[in-house]
Scaffold this active site. Sequence first.
Site, PDB file in Angstrom:
ATOM      1  N   LYS A 150       0.830  -1.215   0.000  1.00 20.51           N
ATOM      2  CA  LYS A 150       0.000   0.000   0.000  1.00 20.51           C
ATOM      3  C   LYS A 150       0.863   1.262   0.000  1.00 20.51           C
ATOM      4  O   LYS A 150       0.603   2.201  -0.743  1.00 20.51           O
ATOM      5  CB  LYS A 150      -0.928   0.020   1.229  1.00 20.51           C
ATOM      6  CG  LYS A 150      -1.877  -1.166   1.308  1.00 20.51           C
ATOM      7  CD  LYS A 150      -2.807  -1.075   2.513  1.00 20.51           C
ATOM      8  CE  LYS A 150      -2.114  -1.098   3.867  1.00 20.51           C
ATOM      9  NZ  LYS A 150      -1.531  -2.412   4.232  1.00 20.51           N
ATOM     10  N   ARG A 168      -9.363   0.889   8.928  1.00 17.64           N
ATOM     11  CA  ARG A 168      -8.999  -0.476   9.271  1.00 17.64           C
ATOM     12  C   ARG A 168     -10.113  -1.191  10.023  1.00 17.64           C
ATOM     13  O   ARG A 168      -9.974  -2.370  10.352  1.00 17.64           O
ATOM     14  CB  ARG A 168      -7.765  -0.451  10.170  1.00 17.64           C
ATOM     15  CG  ARG A 168      -6.449  -0.795   9.458  1.00 17.64           C
ATOM     16  CD  ARG A 168      -5.353  -0.657  10.503  1.00 17.64           C
ATOM     17  NE  ARG A 168      -4.146  -1.365  10.247  1.00 17.64           N
ATOM     18  CZ  ARG A 168      -3.089  -0.858   9.590  1.00 17.64           C
ATOM     19  NH1 ARG A 168      -3.161   0.318   9.022  1.00 17.64           N
ATOM     20  NH2 ARG A 168      -1.988  -1.550   9.491  1.00 17.64           N
ATOM     21  N   ARG A 186      12.068  -7.076   4.367  1.00 13.54           N
ATOM     22  CA  ARG A 186      12.188  -5.629   4.542  1.00 13.54           C
ATOM     23  C   ARG A 186      12.993  -5.317   5.817  1.00 13.54           C
ATOM     24  O   ARG A 186      13.870  -4.462   5.826  1.00 13.54           O
ATOM     25  CB  ARG A 186      10.773  -5.043   4.652  1.00 13.54           C
ATOM     26  CG  ARG A 186      10.673  -3.579   5.013  1.00 13.54           C
ATOM     27  CD  ARG A 186       9.262  -3.061   4.749  1.00 13.54           C
ATOM     28  NE  ARG A 186       8.362  -3.250   5.883  1.00 13.54           N
ATOM     29  CZ  ARG A 186       7.053  -2.994   5.869  1.00 13.54           C
ATOM     30  NH1 ARG A 186       6.480  -2.557   4.763  1.00 13.54           N
ATOM     31  NH2 ARG A 186       6.305  -3.199   6.929  1.00 13.54           N
ATOM     32  N   ARG A 245      11.571  -1.293  11.785  1.00 15.02           N
ATOM     33  CA  ARG A 245      10.312  -1.016  12.478  1.00 15.02           C
ATOM     34  C   ARG A 245      10.127  -1.969  13.642  1.00 15.02           C
ATOM     35  O   ARG A 245      10.353  -3.165  13.514  1.00 15.02           O
ATOM     36  CB  ARG A 245       9.140  -1.170  11.492  1.00 15.02           C
ATOM     37  CG  ARG A 245       8.804   0.097  10.768  1.00 15.02           C
ATOM     38  CD  ARG A 245       7.725  -0.113   9.723  1.00 15.02           C
ATOM     39  NE  ARG A 245       6.513  -0.742  10.238  1.00 15.02           N
ATOM     40  CZ  ARG A 245       5.382  -0.826   9.549  1.00 15.02           C
ATOM     41  NH1 ARG A 245       5.322  -0.308   8.334  1.00 15.02           N
ATOM     42  NH2 ARG A 245       4.332  -1.407  10.052  1.00 15.02           N
ATOM     43  N   ARG A 301      -0.518  -8.695  13.613  1.00 18.46           N
ATOM     44  CA  ARG A 301      -0.985  -7.754  12.579  1.00 18.46           C
ATOM     45  C   ARG A 301      -1.867  -8.464  11.562  1.00 18.46           C
ATOM     46  O   ARG A 301      -2.893  -7.932  11.122  1.00 18.46           O
ATOM     47  CB  ARG A 301       0.213  -7.087  11.885  1.00 18.46           C
ATOM     48  CG  ARG A 301       0.812  -5.963  12.714  1.00 18.46           C
ATOM     49  CD  ARG A 301       2.265  -5.700  12.391  1.00 18.46           C
ATOM     50  NE  ARG A 301       2.487  -5.136  11.073  1.00 18.46           N
ATOM     51  CZ  ARG A 301       3.666  -5.129  10.450  1.00 18.46           C
ATOM     52  NH1 ARG A 301       4.728  -5.651  11.040  1.00 18.46           N
ATOM     53  NH2 ARG A 301       3.792  -4.577   9.263  1.00 18.46           N
TER      54      ARG A 301
HETATM   55  P1  ADP Z   1       1.323  -2.210   7.970  1.00 21.05           P
HETATM   56  O1  ADP Z   1       2.628  -2.190   7.245  1.00 21.05           O
HETATM   57  O2  ADP Z   1       1.226  -3.300   8.981  1.00 21.05           O
HETATM   58  O3  ADP Z   1       0.140  -2.118   7.080  1.00 21.05           O
HETATM   59  P2  ADP Z   1       1.000   0.547   9.052  1.00 21.05           P
HETATM   60  O4  ADP Z   1       2.235   1.317   8.885  1.00 21.05           O
HETATM   61  O5  ADP Z   1      -0.172   0.914   8.220  1.00 21.05           O
HETATM   62  O6  ADP Z   1       1.364  -0.972   8.924  1.00 21.05           O
HETATM   63  O7  ADP Z   1       0.532   0.582  10.588  1.00 21.05           O
HETATM   64  C1  ADP Z   1       1.405   0.192  11.635  1.00 21.05           C
HETATM   65  C2  ADP Z   1       0.621   0.062  12.951  1.00 21.05           C
HETATM   66  O8  ADP Z   1       0.012   1.324  13.266  1.00 21.05           O
HETATM   67  C3  ADP Z   1      -0.534  -0.923  12.944  1.00 21.05           C
HETATM   68  O9  ADP Z   1      -0.109  -2.256  13.197  1.00 21.05           O
HETATM   69  C4  ADP Z   1      -1.412  -0.353  14.071  1.00 21.05           C
HETATM   70  O10 ADP Z   1      -0.868  -0.650  15.346  1.00 21.05           O
HETATM   71  C5  ADP Z   1      -1.276   1.138  13.853  1.00 21.05           C
HETATM   72  N1  ADP Z   1      -2.294   1.657  12.915  1.00 21.05           N
HETATM   73  C6  ADP Z   1      -2.058   2.218  11.689  1.00 21.05           C
HETATM   74  N2  ADP Z   1      -3.203   2.615  11.105  1.00 21.05           N
HETATM   75  C7  ADP Z   1      -4.199   2.279  11.966  1.00 21.05           C
HETATM   76  C8  ADP Z   1      -5.620   2.402  11.933  1.00 21.05           C
HETATM   77  N3  ADP Z   1      -6.246   2.943  10.874  1.00 21.05           N
HETATM   78  N4  ADP Z   1      -6.325   1.951  13.003  1.00 21.05           N
HETATM   79  C9  ADP Z   1      -5.720   1.416  14.071  1.00 21.05           C
HETATM   80  N5  ADP Z   1      -4.382   1.250  14.172  1.00 21.05           N
HETATM   81  C10 ADP Z   1      -3.630   1.686  13.136  1.00 21.05           C
END
Ligand code: ADP
Length: 192
Positions: free
Chosen positions: A13, A87, A126, A138, A149
């Site tokens: 994404k 989400r 990664r 990360r 996740r």
């Molecule tokens: P990923 O690479 O897992 O898609 P993101 O960078 O989008 O990760 O998000 C990392 C973390 O930030 C998630 O695992 C969650 O803890 C938190 N997070 C991000 N966006 C949301 C959201 N819309 N609602 C709730 N938690 C979120």
Amino acid sequence: MNIILLGPPGAGKGTQARFLTDERGMVQLSTGDMLRAAKDSGSEMGKIVADVMARGDLVTDEIVIGLIREQLETVKANGFVFDGFPRTLAQADALSALLEEQGQTLDAVIELEVNDDVLVDRIVGRAAEAAAAGQPVRADDNAESLKVRLMEYYKKTSPLIGYYYAKGQLSGVDGLGEMADVKAAIAKVLDV
Ligand code: ADP
């Protein structure tokens, strides 16, 4: 044009959102990036979310909806790319209300379709690449958090696929190909 990129962690994404911002002047709204920035800034909110994120759990709807509201109210853009938001169904409903308040529409929801084995390889890869290059890894790019996740994705986020399908807004794109092929497939959806 406002679009959502939907898909599990590691689906690509963020990569595709960056193409859209570079080439179409859209603005990427990544709640993951916003939360990481809050964490790094050491703010009160950052402290609250740090452990939740490191575990791989979802941050509360209230916090992420607040972050998105603030952006939608202040940033003027030639369209937004929502990356990692919504989400949950509550977030999806909040987004449609926020867009309506701003007199805006949601124009497409693009699901990046991938399979779980690829996700695990991509994310673990990664993390290894970053570590070898001396870059920060990360806190949630490890096998344990990844399991959480993925589970969070299937329990709370994947219902959005049916939700947007029923609204007639969903388009599926094969997320397993080369970055350029995925990008072309997305362009095909957007440029109709
Ligand atoms: P990923 O690479 O897992 O898609 P993101 O960078 O989008 O990760 O998000 C990392 C973390 O930030 C998630 O695992 C969650 O803890 C938190 N997070 C991000 N966006 C949301 C959201 N819309 N609602 C709730 N938690 C979120």
